[in-house]
Enzyme design. Structure first.
Site, PDB file in Angstrom:
ATOM      1  N   GLY A 129      -3.492  -2.026   6.914  1.00 21.50           N
ATOM      2  CA  GLY A 129      -3.941  -3.390   6.665  1.00 21.50           C
ATOM      3  C   GLY A 129      -5.036  -3.416   5.611  1.00 21.50           C
ATOM      4  O   GLY A 129      -5.102  -2.558   4.731  1.00 21.50           O
TER       5      GLY A 129
ATOM      6  N   LYS B  93      -1.655   9.085   6.371  1.00 20.82           N
ATOM      7  CA  LYS B  93      -1.683   7.730   6.902  1.00 20.82           C
ATOM      8  C   LYS B  93      -2.867   7.615   7.850  1.00 20.82           C
ATOM      9  O   LYS B  93      -2.965   8.362   8.828  1.00 20.82           O
ATOM     10  CB  LYS B  93      -0.378   7.403   7.621  1.00 20.82           C
ATOM     11  CG  LYS B  93      -0.324   5.990   8.201  1.00 20.82           C
ATOM     12  CD  LYS B  93      -0.359   4.926   7.114  1.00 20.82           C
ATOM     13  CE  LYS B  93      -0.308   3.518   7.732  1.00 20.82           C
ATOM     14  NZ  LYS B  93      -0.383   2.460   6.713  1.00 20.82           N
TER      15      LYS B  93
ATOM     16  N   THR C 271       1.078   2.230  13.023  1.00 23.69           N
ATOM     17  CA  THR C 271       1.512   1.451  14.177  1.00 23.69           C
ATOM     18  C   THR C 271       3.011   1.176  14.070  1.00 23.69           C
ATOM     19  O   THR C 271       3.603   1.260  12.996  1.00 23.69           O
ATOM     20  CB  THR C 271       0.750   0.118  14.283  1.00 23.69           C
ATOM     21  OG1 THR C 271       1.054  -0.700  13.146  1.00 23.69           O
ATOM     22  CG2 THR C 271      -0.757   0.355  14.352  1.00 23.69           C
TER      23      THR C 271
ATOM     24  N   GLY D 261      -4.578   3.283   4.048  1.00 24.50           N
ATOM     25  CA  GLY D 261      -5.153   2.531   5.148  1.00 24.50           C
ATOM     26  C   GLY D 261      -4.116   1.767   5.946  1.00 24.50           C
ATOM     27  O   GLY D 261      -2.911   1.813   5.678  1.00 24.50           O
TER      28      GLY D 261
ATOM     29  N   ASN E  62       0.291  -4.286  -8.031  1.00 22.48           N
ATOM     30  CA  ASN E  62       1.677  -4.033  -7.641  1.00 22.48           C
ATOM     31  C   ASN E  62       2.596  -5.102  -8.235  1.00 22.48           C
ATOM     32  O   ASN E  62       2.626  -6.237  -7.765  1.00 22.48           O
ATOM     33  CB  ASN E  62       1.774  -4.033  -6.112  1.00 22.48           C
ATOM     34  CG  ASN E  62       3.142  -3.628  -5.617  1.00 22.48           C
ATOM     35  OD1 ASN E  62       4.042  -3.332  -6.406  1.00 22.48           O
ATOM     36  ND2 ASN E  62       3.308  -3.603  -4.298  1.00 22.48           N
TER      37      ASN E  62
ATOM     38  N   LYS F  90       0.815  -1.219   0.000  1.00 25.12           N
ATOM     39  CA  LYS F  90       0.000   0.000   0.000  1.00 25.12           C
ATOM     40  C   LYS F  90       0.848   1.268   0.000  1.00 25.12           C
ATOM     41  O   LYS F  90       0.537   2.227  -0.707  1.00 25.12           O
ATOM     42  CB  LYS F  90      -0.933   0.020   1.214  1.00 25.12           C
ATOM     43  CG  LYS F  90      -2.036  -1.002   1.197  1.00 25.12           C
ATOM     44  CD  LYS F  90      -3.006  -0.790   2.341  1.00 25.12           C
ATOM     45  CE  LYS F  90      -2.330  -0.770   3.694  1.00 25.12           C
ATOM     46  NZ  LYS F  90      -1.632  -2.047   4.011  1.00 25.12           N
TER      47      LYS F  90
ATOM     48  N   ASP G 127       5.539   5.387   7.109  1.00 28.47           N
ATOM     49  CA  ASP G 127       4.885   5.292   5.806  1.00 28.47           C
ATOM     50  C   ASP G 127       4.822   6.656   5.118  1.00 28.47           C
ATOM     51  O   ASP G 127       5.056   6.763   3.909  1.00 28.47           O
ATOM     52  CB  ASP G 127       3.488   4.696   5.953  1.00 28.47           C
ATOM     53  CG  ASP G 127       3.527   3.229   6.358  1.00 28.47           C
ATOM     54  OD1 ASP G 127       4.571   2.596   6.154  1.00 28.47           O
ATOM     55  OD2 ASP G 127       2.520   2.729   6.883  1.00 28.47           O
TER      56      ASP G 127
END
Length: 213
Positions: free
Chosen positions: A118, A38, A42, A116, A175, A16, A50
């Site tokens: 997950g 984001k 976590t 997102g 991807n 992602k 990210d």
């Protein structure tokens, strides 16, 4: 008018972050002013790895909204699912904070891409899933998939959930980074495209090239 797109994946490791950055770069090249956010981070403290990856891949440097965490308003320290990470940190997931940050970005940018955490069925509480956030905010969606063995199953399950909730599927992002087995990848890519063409004829299918930056 700003446009916001939620980017989810068929599972945690679908790619992602990479695909979010690729889509942001693609839109920026077309002259749009783009910000990425984001949804929930976590495994970090005081930063979003990210978001940093998005900036590095697009070679933009930090956005002004990165400094005060507008682009990553909810961060938990433990590298686990959002609900578990929140519980381990002794906090709740502040969905209102995510909304406030999203609205601020929407007021400043042409496009906001929300990466997102997950997949679509990741729980935020026992009775509120990530997909419920997408539905309740009426956000169009981009789904990240790939050619890993088993991804057809994960992709179709995600697409069934999207269809059953009348979510607008704007993009399927395939991807190519995971195309390690050419035979499996070609078959998977072909099946997913045929399925999407039948059931989501308005959806654009984009191949995200490996090492495109």
């Amino acid at each position: 008018m700003s446009e916001t797109i939620f980017i989810s994946g068929i599972d945690t490791d679908a790619g992602k972050s990479y695909c979010t950055a690729w889509l942001a770069c693609r839109m920026a090249e077309r002259g749009q002013k783009v910000a990425t956010q984001k949804f929930i981070q976590t495994g970090n403290t005081g930063r979003s790895e990210d978001i940093e990856l998005h900036r590095r891949l697009c070679d933009t440097g930090p956005l002004p909204e990165d400094a005060d965490l507008t682009t990553s308003p909810v961060i938990f320290s433990y590298p686990a699912s959002a609900q578990l990470a929140a519980r381990l940190d002794g906090r709740e997931i502040d969905v209102d904070a995510i909304d406030r940050s999203r609205r601020l970005l929407e007021s400043r940018y042409d496009v906001v891409l929300i990466e997102g955490a997950g997949g679509l069925m990741v729980p935020l509480t026992d009775d509120f899933l990530t997909i419920d956030y997408v539905v309740s905010r009426r956000l169009p969606l981009a789904l990240v998939t790939n050619g890993v063995l088993g991804s057809i199953n994960h992709t179709i399950l995600s697409l069934e959930a999207i269809a059953s909730r009348d979510i607008e599927l704007r993009y399927v992002l395939y991807n190519t980074h995971f195309d390690r087995d050419a035979v499996i990848a070609e078959d998977t890519r072909g099946f997913i495209e045929r399925y999407v063409r039948r059931h989501f004829p308005a959806t654009e299918i984009l191949d995200v090239p490996d090492m495109s930056f």
